[in-house]
Design a protein around this motif. Structure first.
Motif, PDB file in Angstrom:
ATOM      1  N   UNK A  83     -11.505   3.393  -6.444  1.00 30.85           N
ATOM      2  CA  UNK A  83     -11.245   2.089  -5.820  1.00 30.85           C
ATOM      3  C   UNK A  83      -9.798   1.656  -6.046  1.00 30.85           C
ATOM      4  N   UNK A  84      -9.252   1.967  -7.212  1.00 27.34           N
ATOM      5  CA  UNK A  84      -7.848   1.642  -7.476  1.00 27.34           C
ATOM      6  C   UNK A  84      -6.930   2.412  -6.532  1.00 27.34           C
ATOM      7  N   UNK A  85      -7.311   3.636  -6.209  1.00 25.49           N
ATOM      8  CA  UNK A  85      -6.528   4.404  -5.233  1.00 25.49           C
ATOM      9  C   UNK A  85      -6.628   3.758  -3.852  1.00 25.49           C
ATOM     10  N   UNK A  86      -7.811   3.240  -3.516  1.00 26.74           N
ATOM     11  CA  UNK A  86      -7.947   2.498  -2.268  1.00 26.74           C
ATOM     12  C   UNK A  86      -7.091   1.243  -2.268  1.00 26.74           C
ATOM     13  N   UNK A  87      -7.025   0.577  -3.422  1.00 21.03           N
ATOM     14  CA  UNK A  87      -6.161  -0.599  -3.533  1.00 21.03           C
ATOM     15  C   UNK A  87      -4.691  -0.213  -3.363  1.00 21.03           C
ATOM     16  N   UNK A  88      -4.331   0.978  -3.841  1.00 17.29           N
ATOM     17  CA  UNK A  88      -2.956   1.456  -3.668  1.00 17.29           C
ATOM     18  C   UNK A  88      -2.635   1.663  -2.188  1.00 17.29           C
ATOM     19  N   UNK A  89      -3.628   2.109  -1.428  1.00 16.65           N
ATOM     20  CA  UNK A  89      -3.437   2.261   0.018  1.00 16.65           C
ATOM     21  C   UNK A  89      -3.061   0.916   0.639  1.00 16.65           C
ATOM     22  N   UNK A  90      -3.793  -0.130   0.260  1.00 19.74           N
ATOM     23  CA  UNK A  90      -3.514  -1.466   0.793  1.00 19.74           C
ATOM     24  C   UNK A  90      -2.181  -1.996   0.268  1.00 19.74           C
ATOM     25  N   UNK A  91      -1.891  -1.725  -0.991  1.00 24.50           N
ATOM     26  CA  UNK A  91      -0.648  -2.219  -1.588  1.00 24.50           C
ATOM     27  C   UNK A  91       0.580  -1.628  -0.900  1.00 24.50           C
ATOM     28  N   UNK A  92       0.529  -0.330  -0.622  1.00 23.74           N
ATOM     29  CA  UNK A  92       1.676   0.334   0.010  1.00 23.74           C
ATOM     30  C   UNK A  92       1.648   0.214   1.535  1.00 23.74           C
ATOM     31  N   UNK A  93       0.611  -0.406   2.064  1.00 28.02           N
ATOM     32  CA  UNK A  93       0.544  -0.635   3.505  1.00 28.02           C
ATOM     33  C   UNK A  93       0.387   0.628   4.324  1.00 28.02           C
ATOM     34  N   UNK A  94      -0.375   1.597   3.814  1.00 24.51           N
ATOM     35  CA  UNK A  94      -0.531   2.862   4.536  1.00 24.51           C
ATOM     36  C   UNK A  94      -1.966   3.047   5.030  1.00 24.51           C
ATOM     37  N   UNK A  96      -5.023   3.044   7.658  1.00 15.57           N
ATOM     38  CA  UNK A  96      -5.149   3.321   9.086  1.00 15.57           C
ATOM     39  C   UNK A  96      -6.254   2.495   9.723  1.00 15.57           C
ATOM     40  N   UNK A  97      -7.136   1.933   8.909  1.00 13.20           N
ATOM     41  CA  UNK A  97      -8.241   1.128   9.422  1.00 13.20           C
ATOM     42  C   UNK A  97      -8.479  -0.045   8.484  1.00 13.20           C
ATOM     43  N   UNK A  98      -8.884  -1.177   9.025  1.00 15.65           N
ATOM     44  CA  UNK A  98      -9.255  -2.297   8.153  1.00 15.65           C
ATOM     45  C   UNK A  98     -10.600  -2.023   7.488  1.00 15.65           C
ATOM     46  N   UNK A  99     -10.854  -2.724   6.419  1.00 15.95           N
ATOM     47  CA  UNK A  99     -12.138  -2.574   5.736  1.00 15.95           C
ATOM     48  C   UNK A  99     -13.131  -3.511   6.417  1.00 15.95           C
ATOM     49  N   UNK A 100     -13.860  -2.985   7.396  1.00 18.74           N
ATOM     50  CA  UNK A 100     -14.806  -3.809   8.144  1.00 18.74           C
ATOM     51  C   UNK A 100     -16.013  -2.971   8.548  1.00 18.74           C
ATOM     52  N   UNK A 236     -12.292   5.588   0.171  1.00 19.61           N
ATOM     53  CA  UNK A 236     -10.871   5.913   0.299  1.00 19.61           C
ATOM     54  C   UNK A 236     -10.538   6.561   1.639  1.00 19.61           C
ATOM     55  N   UNK A 237     -11.251   7.627   1.995  1.00 16.93           N
ATOM     56  CA  UNK A 237     -10.900   8.394   3.195  1.00 16.93           C
ATOM     57  C   UNK A 237     -11.013   7.577   4.479  1.00 16.93           C
ATOM     58  N   UNK A 238     -11.831   6.536   4.465  1.00 14.55           N
ATOM     59  CA  UNK A 238     -12.044   5.757   5.685  1.00 14.55           C
ATOM     60  C   UNK A 238     -10.854   4.870   6.029  1.00 14.55           C
ATOM     61  N   UNK A 239     -10.015   4.578   5.040  1.00  9.97           N
ATOM     62  CA  UNK A 239      -8.909   3.648   5.311  1.00  9.97           C
ATOM     63  C   UNK A 239      -7.531   4.275   5.126  1.00  9.97           C
ATOM     64  N   UNK A 240      -7.446   5.428   4.481  1.00 11.97           N
ATOM     65  CA  UNK A 240      -6.143   5.967   4.081  1.00 11.97           C
ATOM     66  C   UNK A 240      -5.523   6.844   5.163  1.00 11.97           C
ATOM     67  N   UNK A 241      -4.212   6.788   5.245  1.00  6.40           N
ATOM     68  CA  UNK A 241      -3.451   7.691   6.100  1.00  6.40           C
ATOM     69  C   UNK A 241      -3.270   9.013   5.352  1.00  6.40           C
ATOM     70  N   UNK A 242      -3.792  10.125   5.883  1.00  7.24           N
ATOM     71  CA  UNK A 242      -3.686  11.404   5.164  1.00  7.24           C
ATOM     72  C   UNK A 242      -2.254  11.785   4.797  1.00  7.24           C
TER      73      UNK A 242
END
Length: 283
Positions: A83-94, A96-100, A236-242
């Protein structure tokens, strides 16, 4: 015997290379996710087929249940790291999809979700924490039979505990290199991805190996592995830019930064142990 030990590991390596060569020919876009699970089941199946006497040792590791409080603690710790890695995705703005709800619907096992679990992101995360690992338990066990079972025990008998922990963890990381090269698994950058996957999983693997030795049970690493897979695929994979996985992935820089201090702490608490002559568990 040592020759059997080498034969088993060589067979597993060749099977992994052959399987990923097939993946490369098929192409990732045509590759079902379930097919990738074969690479997880493969090590354990080969160990079970080729090492008759080790099955008794394996049964001991499976039969022994670790204390529930530390087991639950490491279960939760694994989920929090992802989850912290997912938060890093949001923090760095990378992201690809909103959490919805639409993102949750893209979860590979969404067809198994009860309505309540897909209602909100929080409910979905609770589902992943409590039920998600069950969906990945078999494939996680397939890997752990080798990495935190047969290989860890075999290396411990010959090179001592600390060398075995580091060696088995490094081998687990390097095991994923053919997948990175063949189908750009996790990382689109083959060279960088191979290095990061190996180093990050070495850190994760040290944690899991130390806990297997501490509890003398395979269940702690199996459940941690299952939790990690559940939260990676489901969150993580659902929101992150590979293309940013090198930075934010649980198997990239962020994951390594979060797990390495714990790995070093657990490693420092291991009793060094002596080299031992090979015994029947490695044949």
């Amino acid at each position: 015997m040592f020759n059997r030990f080498i034969l088993v590991l060589t067979t597993i390596l060749l099977a992994q290379i052959a399987l990923n060569a097939g993946f490369w020919l098929i192409g990732r876009e045509n590759l079902p996710l379930m097919a990738v699970g074969l690479t997880q089941l493969l090590p354990g199946l080969i160990v079970l087929l080729m090492t008759g006497t080790y099955r008794r040792r394996l049964w001991t590791l499976v039969r022994r249940i670790p204390p529930l409080r530390p087991l639950a603690g490491w279960w939760l710790w694994t989920a929090l790291v992802i989850c912290a890695c997912g938060a890093a995705v949001l923090f760095f703005g990378v992201e690809t999809s909103p959490v919805d709800a639409a993102t949750i619907a893209a979860y590979p096992f969404a067809w198994l979700l009860p309505d309540a679990a897909s209602a909100t992101p929080v409910a979905f995360l609770v589902f992943l924490l409590l039920c998600g690992p069950l969906l990945h338990l078999v494939t996680a066990a397939g890997e752990e039979v080798l990495w935190r079972g047969y290989l860890l025990d075999g290396l411990t008998e010959r090179y001592g505990v600390r060398a075995a922990v580091i060696g088995s963890a490094f081998a687990w990381g390097a095991w994923h290199i053919p997948m990175v090269i063949a189908i750009a698994w996790v990382f689109p950058q083959p060279l960088l991805g191979s290095v990061l996957f190996t180093l990050s999983l070495t850190s994760w693997g040290i944690v899991m190996a130390c806990l297997r030795l501490r509890h003398e049970s395979l269940w702690t690493p199996v459940l941690m592995h299952a939790v990690a897979n559940a939260f990676t695929l489901g969150a993580y994979d659902l929101i992150a830019d590979p293309h940013s996985n090198w930075l934010t992935s649980p198997w990239g820089v962020t994951g390594m930064v979060l797990t390495l201090p714990v790995a070093l702490w657990l490693l420092s608490r291991l009793k060094p142990g002596r080299r031992q002559a090979p015994n029947r568990h490695s044949s």
